[in-house]
Design an enzyme around this catalytic site. Structure first.
Site, PDB file in Angstrom:
ATOM      1  N   GLY D 148       0.818  -1.196   0.000  1.00 25.19           N
ATOM      2  CA  GLY D 148       0.000   0.000   0.000  1.00 25.19           C
ATOM      3  C   GLY D 148       0.855   1.249   0.000  1.00 25.19           C
ATOM      4  O   GLY D 148       2.058   1.207   0.266  1.00 25.19           O
ATOM      5  N   CYS D 149       0.214   2.377  -0.301  1.00 25.03           N
ATOM      6  CA  CYS D 149       0.952   3.630  -0.405  1.00 25.03           C
ATOM      7  C   CYS D 149       1.440   4.089   0.957  1.00 25.03           C
ATOM      8  O   CYS D 149       2.631   4.380   1.138  1.00 25.03           O
ATOM      9  CB  CYS D 149       0.101   4.690  -1.079  1.00 25.03           C
ATOM     10  SG  CYS D 149      -1.565   4.880  -0.404  1.00 25.03           S
ATOM     11  N   TYR D 150       0.534   4.144   1.940  1.00 25.17           N
ATOM     12  CA  TYR D 150       0.987   4.522   3.284  1.00 25.17           C
ATOM     13  C   TYR D 150       2.065   3.566   3.789  1.00 25.17           C
ATOM     14  O   TYR D 150       3.114   4.005   4.284  1.00 25.17           O
ATOM     15  CB  TYR D 150      -0.189   4.526   4.258  1.00 25.17           C
ATOM     16  CG  TYR D 150      -1.172   5.664   4.111  1.00 25.17           C
ATOM     17  CD1 TYR D 150      -0.757   6.987   4.148  1.00 25.17           C
ATOM     18  CD2 TYR D 150      -2.534   5.413   3.968  1.00 25.17           C
ATOM     19  CE1 TYR D 150      -1.677   8.023   4.044  1.00 25.17           C
ATOM     20  CE2 TYR D 150      -3.457   6.448   3.863  1.00 25.17           C
ATOM     21  CZ  TYR D 150      -3.024   7.756   3.904  1.00 25.17           C
ATOM     22  OH  TYR D 150      -3.924   8.788   3.812  1.00 25.17           O
TER      23      TYR D 150
END
Lengths: 343, 343, 343, 343
Positions: D148-150
Site C-alpha cells: 500500500g501507499c501509506y
C-alpha cells in the site's frame, strides 16, 4: 465607541482585523498605519473592504495613535516591544498580535527571537491572551500578548488532559499542519503558488519559535515541566490549522469525551465535536472557533486529539477582538458571531 | 418573523441559504427538507452550522411546508415546477433557485431542459429575480425565478451597454469561468478533486442551458434580438465566477466608466471598480456583490467588461435572500452585509 | 554530443530545460549559470534533479559559455540581446526563451519592452521558433527566438483558419487562461499562494506584450493586417494554458475539423481532438504537446477554438528543445516523448 | 517482450500503469480490461495517452488474459483473490496492486477487509513486493502483493531504525498526509473538489486498514511485536504522501544520517537527503522515488523521519513495474528513470 488604531494594516492579520472590526458595532477604526503604503486608500489595496472601510493608510507614529483607546499591533516581531511603552504611558491599551510579549523569560525570548528584548519588564505585565485560560486577567489588562496560531490550536487540544493529569507529560507530540497564509504577506519565493501549491512539507523540524510558547503554556497548566515535540507542516491551502496531538494516557484517565466537554462548557468559541468526529479545517474558516475531537485509536493507551482553527481568526485577529471585547466590557461574542463558508 | 421553508437543504445552494438565514434577524427557519438525509441533524451533516441551526432534515411534503410564509427551492431542475402551484394556492410565497421558472417560452424551456414544462402558466407569472432590473415587480411577486449564476454575472456586465445602445447587438461574446461548486453536490467522477484540480477546461461549447436565459434577459433589455456566443469554463477553485464579455462599440458610445457608474448608482450589491481595475473573484467570495470593471483594450472599438460574483451568493442564495427582503418589505441589505475573506 | 549551456538556470524555464535535457541522449549539459546562486549545487536548489544533474551553478560569462555548441537563454528580457552576438561570433548557436528576438520591428519592440533594442540587426536574423511554421528555417538557423507561451497556444489555434481564409481577420478574440508558473520564479506578493490561490482574475487588459507577437505571427500567415483582442487571465493552478479563441466565419469555410486535421497532419506535437472534445490542460501537463478542439456553437457562424499547452513545455522549454533537435539534425521528437500525468 | 494484461484499467493505478508501461521498452500491453468502459477506446477516456496507447477496454475474463505473461490487478479489494489462482495455474504471473495478498494471517485479513479470504493459501505464497526488503524473493515469485501507499512510505522511513534496534518499538507514531488521488476514481461526494479543496482533515483515526500491514512489516523486520499509532490525513492536493514518523531513541543509537545512508546505499529508488533537509512531496511527483530526511529536534531523544513518495508511483504503479522488472530479469530501473516536474 472604542477608538481603534491598527499598526501594520497591510499584512494578513491587519486586514483580517479590518474585516472583523468594520462590522463591529462597538468600535470605530480611527487610524490604520502602513510604512509601505502610507497615503494609499485602504480599499484600493483591499477591494473586499470597499464600502466598509474608508480612509487611507498613514505613517506609523506615536502622535497618530495617541487619540486611540486601543492599538493593535499586526506587525513583524520587534515592532511592538519598541512602541508599546509610550502608548501605555498615554493610557492607550495595547493588543500585540506579534510574538513580542508572549514569553515570560527574557532569556528564552532572546534565544528564539535573536535579539535582546527591549522592554523586559513588560514581558511580566503582559497577559497571555488565551481567554480559555486567562479570561479574568484579560478583563483588567492594559497589554495583551495574543497567542500564536500554532500555540492556540495545540494548547486548546491539550489543556483538559494536562490540567487533569490524564496524560504523561514527558512525551507529547504535536504534529501540526498549516495553510500558507500563516507565513504572512511577504515577497518570498518559497511562498509563491508555484512553490507551495500541490505539495506538502515539514519545516523547522530542528526547532520552531512556537515550541517555547506552547511549552510555557502547558507547563503553567501542569505546574511542572513538559516534554514536547512539535513539527509544523506547510499545506497547499490558504487558511486553516489542523493540530494532531499524541499523548500517552495515565491509568485512570476517565471519560475523555466528558473531560473535554466539561472543560469547555460555556466557552463560546471552543466546540467539542461528537465522539468519532474528524474536524475539517474548512468548517472554521473565517470564524473565531476551535473545533476539537478526541480519539483513542484501537482502544489503546494513546490519545489523539484533533483540533482545527483558522490561523487568521481564532489564531490571530479573531482572538484579538475577543480579547478587546473582554478588556472593554463588551459582550465577548460581539462582532465574532459568523458561520463558516461551506463549501 | 418570516417563517422559512427550504426544499433541498443538503445541496450547496441549500446550505448557503442556511448560512445566510441563520443570522438574518427577520426570519426563522421552520422546515428544511432532504430526501436523502431525512432524520439526520442539520449540523451533523454541516458542522459549520453547529450552534446556529438546530433541528433535523425532514421529508419534503406539502404538509410540512404549509405553515411557511416563504419556501425556497434549492432543488435540481424539475422539482419546483411540480410543487410550486400547491404552495402558492395556500398563500405561501415561493423563490425558486433552480431553472424551472427562468424562461418565458415553454417551448424554449422544453428544448433546453428535455421535458415539457408542468406549469407553463406559472412561467408567465414568475418574476425573474434580478433586482437590478425587476425590483418593483419583485416587491409584489408571489413567485420568483432566481437567476442562474452565469446569467447574473453576464447580464450585470452587459445591461448598461445594451440598454444605452452603446454596442452592436449581433455579436456579443461571453467567455465565463466558474469554480467547481457551480456543479453542485453530486457524486460524479468529473467533479472529483483528482479530476478538476490543477486543470482547466471549457465545457458545453455546443450550447449551454444558461445561453437562452442570458439571451432572453438581454433581448428584453434591448427590445430586439441579440446574437450571443457563450462559453463556460471549469476552473480549479471552489467558488467564484469571472465573466469576460466582449462587444463592439457603436459610434458615439460616450464615457463607458460613467455609463456603468450611472446605471448602478445606489445599487447596494453592484460595485463599479475604478478605471483600470481587474476584479479578483476572491474579493466577492462569500458575499452578495458583483464587482465590475470596464476596459477598452489598446483604445480600440472593442469593449471588454470584467464581472465577478460568488456563484453561490449573488449567483444563488444571496440573491434569493435579496429577493426575499424585497418581497417581505425588509430593508434590502438586511442579512447580506458582510465582507469577503482576504486572503 | 551537443554541448549545452544554460544561462539563467534557476528560473522555471531554466529548470524545465534541465529536466528535459537531463534525459536527452544526444546532449550533455556543460554549463549552467546563475547570478544569484553561483557556487551552489544544482540539485541542492532542485532536489527533483538529484541523481540526474550533477555540478554547480556558475557565474554567467562569455568565457564560461565559449565551449558550448548551443546556449539557451532562460533569462529575463534584456539579457540575451546583450550577450547573443558575442556567442554567435564564436560559432555558438543560441536559442533565446525570452522575448528579446521575437519581434521583427525594433520600434515595436522598444514600445512594448520599454528600452531600445541593443542588437536590432539580430531581430532580422533571428528565426521565430515555431516549428509548425518555420521548420525549414529553424534547421539552418544560428539564432532562434522561442515563441512566448500565449502566442504558441493562440497561433496554433488560428493558423489553419487564417492561412485558409476561413475567418474574418478584423475581429479575432483570444481569451486566454494561464497557470501561475507563467509569471516566473520571482519574489512578488501578487504571486503568493495566498494571493492567487482560490481566485481568478484578468490582467493587462489594456495591452499585453504578447499581443504584438501574436499579431505579427497572424499577419505573416495572412499576408494582411489582423484585428486582435487578447485578454490574459491568471488561474489558480501551476502549469497550463487554455486559449479560447473566437472568430467569425467567412462564407464557404468548409469542414473545420478536416481543415485542422489536414493542416497538422504529421506534426508530432500538435494533436487535433475528435469533434465535440473539450481539452483539459492537465492532459498536456509536463509534455510537449498542443491539443486542439474546434467548435461551432449552436451551428452559428462563430468558430470557437480550444487550445491547450503546458506553458513551460510547448510554451517554453520543450519547444526550445524541439528547435534544438531541428538545428542539430537530431530526430525532432528525441527527448520529448513523454505521457502527461493523470490525475 | 513481456505481454501485459491490466485488470481494472480505468482507475488511477490502472491508468498510471498504462502511462509507465506505454514507454517501457521491454513490454507490450496486450489486454486492458474494464467492466464499466468495455468497448471504449483507452485514449478516449484518457486523452493524455493519445498516440501512446492504442486499443479498447475489454470485459475482464480469464480467456482474455490467458495469453499474457503477467497480469496486473489494479482493482478494488476482493477481485484479485478471486481471479489469481486460475491465472497462476496457466503460468501467468500476477502482481496485485490491491490489498488482497498483503497480509499473511487470514484472520487478520478477514477482520480488516470484512469478508473471509477466498484463497488463504495464496496469502502464504504471495511475496510482499517491497524490493528494499524482499528483492531476492521477488525475482523468483509468481505472485506479488504490491504494498500500500501509506505502508511504503512508513516502512521505508522506519526500516533502518527498526532493523538496527535504534528505537523503542512500543510507541511509534506515524502521522501521514496523503493527496486525494489515494482515494481512487470513485463517484463519492466526500472526494469532490468542493469538499476536499482548501481543507484538511484526519480520517479513520479509530483504525485504518494499512495499520496491520505496516505493523506486519515492522514486526518482521524487528523480530518482535511493535506498538504503532497510525493516523492518516487527507490533504488538498492530488498526488503525494508525506509520512512524519516519531520514535524514541534507545541509548547508543549512533549516527542516524549514516545509518540511513548505509541501509539504502545502492537502492535506486530511495534517496536519503542531506542533514537538515525537509522533503517536498512535489519533488517525487510522477516518479518512482522515496526521499527521506532524518531529524532529532532540539537534540533530544526523539527521532523524526520525514518520508515522501508519490502514492500512485512508488506507492503503487511504479513499484509494481519495479517488481515486474525484477521478476522478468529486466534491469530494475528500466522504464522508471524520470525526473519530477518542478514546479
Amino acid at each position: 465607541m472604542i477608538r481603534i488604531g491598527i499598526v501594520g494594516g497591510t499584512g494578513y492579520t491587519g486586514v483580517e482585523l479590518l474585516r472583523i472590526l468594520a462590522l463591529h458595532p462597538e468600535c470605530v477604526i480611527s487610524v490604520v498605519t502602513s510604512r509601505s503604503d502610507a497615503g494609499k486608500r485602504v480599499d484600493e489595496l483591499y477591494p473586499n473592504l470597499r464600502g466598509f472601510v474608508d480612509g487611507v493608510f498613514v505613517e506609523p507614529s506615536a502622535n497618530a495613535l495617541a487619540g486611540c483607546d486601543l492599538v493593535f499591533f499586526a506587525t513583524p516581531n520587534g515592532t511592538a516591544m519598541r512602541m508599546a511603552e509610550a502608548l501605555l504611558a498615554q493610557g492607550v491599551k495595547v493588543i500585540d498580535l506579534s510574538a513580542d510579549f508572549r514569553l515570560k523569560d527574557p532569556a528564552v525570548w532572546a534565544h528564539w527571537y535573536g535579539e535582546s528584548h527591549v522592554s523586559p519588564h513588560l514581558l511580566q505585565e503582559a497577559v497571555y491572551g488565551l481567554p480559555e485560560v486567562n479570561r479574568a486577567l484579560i478583563r483588567s489588562a492594559r497589554l495583551i500578548a495574543c497567542p500564536g496560531c500554532y500555540p492556540t490550536s495545540v494548547q486548546l487540544a491539550l489543556l483538559p488532559l494536562v490540567e487533569s493529569g490524564a496524560i504523561r507529560l514527558d512525551r507529547i507530540i504535536a504534529d501540526v499542519k498549516s495553510g500558507v497564509s500563516g507565513a504572512g504577506r511577504k515577497a518570498e519565493i518559497p511562498m509563491l503558488m508555484s512553490e507551495t501549491g500541490e505539495s506538502l512539507k515539514a519545516y523547522s523540524v530542528k526547532g520552531h519559535r512556537h515550541w517555547p510558547e506552547i511549552r510555557q503554556g502547558l507547563e503553567q497548566a501542569a505546574g511542572q515541566t513538559v516534554g514536547l515535540t512539535f513539527v509544523p507542516h506547510l499545506i497547499p491551502m490558504i487558511r486553516g490549522i489542523h493540530a494532531t496531538v499524541y499523548a500517552e494516557l495515565n491509568a485512570g484517565y476517565g471519560d475523555l469525551q466528558a473531560l473535554f466537554e466539561e472543560r469547555y462548557r460555556g466557552e463560546p468559541f471552543v466546540d467539542i465535536l461528537p465522539p468519532g468526529s474528524h474536524p475539517d479545517t474548512r468548517n472554521v474558516r473565517g470564524v473565531n472557533r476551535c473545533q476539537i475531537a478526541v480519539h483513542r485509536p484501537l482502544e489503546g493507551n494513546t490519545v489523539v486529539i484533533l483540533s482545527v482553527i483558522d490561523n487568521l481568526v481564532k489564531g490571530a485577529a479573531g482572538q484579538a477582538v475577543q480579547n478587546m471585547n473582554l478588556m472593554f466590557g463588551v459582550e465577548e461574542t460581539v462582532g465574532l458571531r459568523s458561520v463558516g463558508l461551506y463549501p
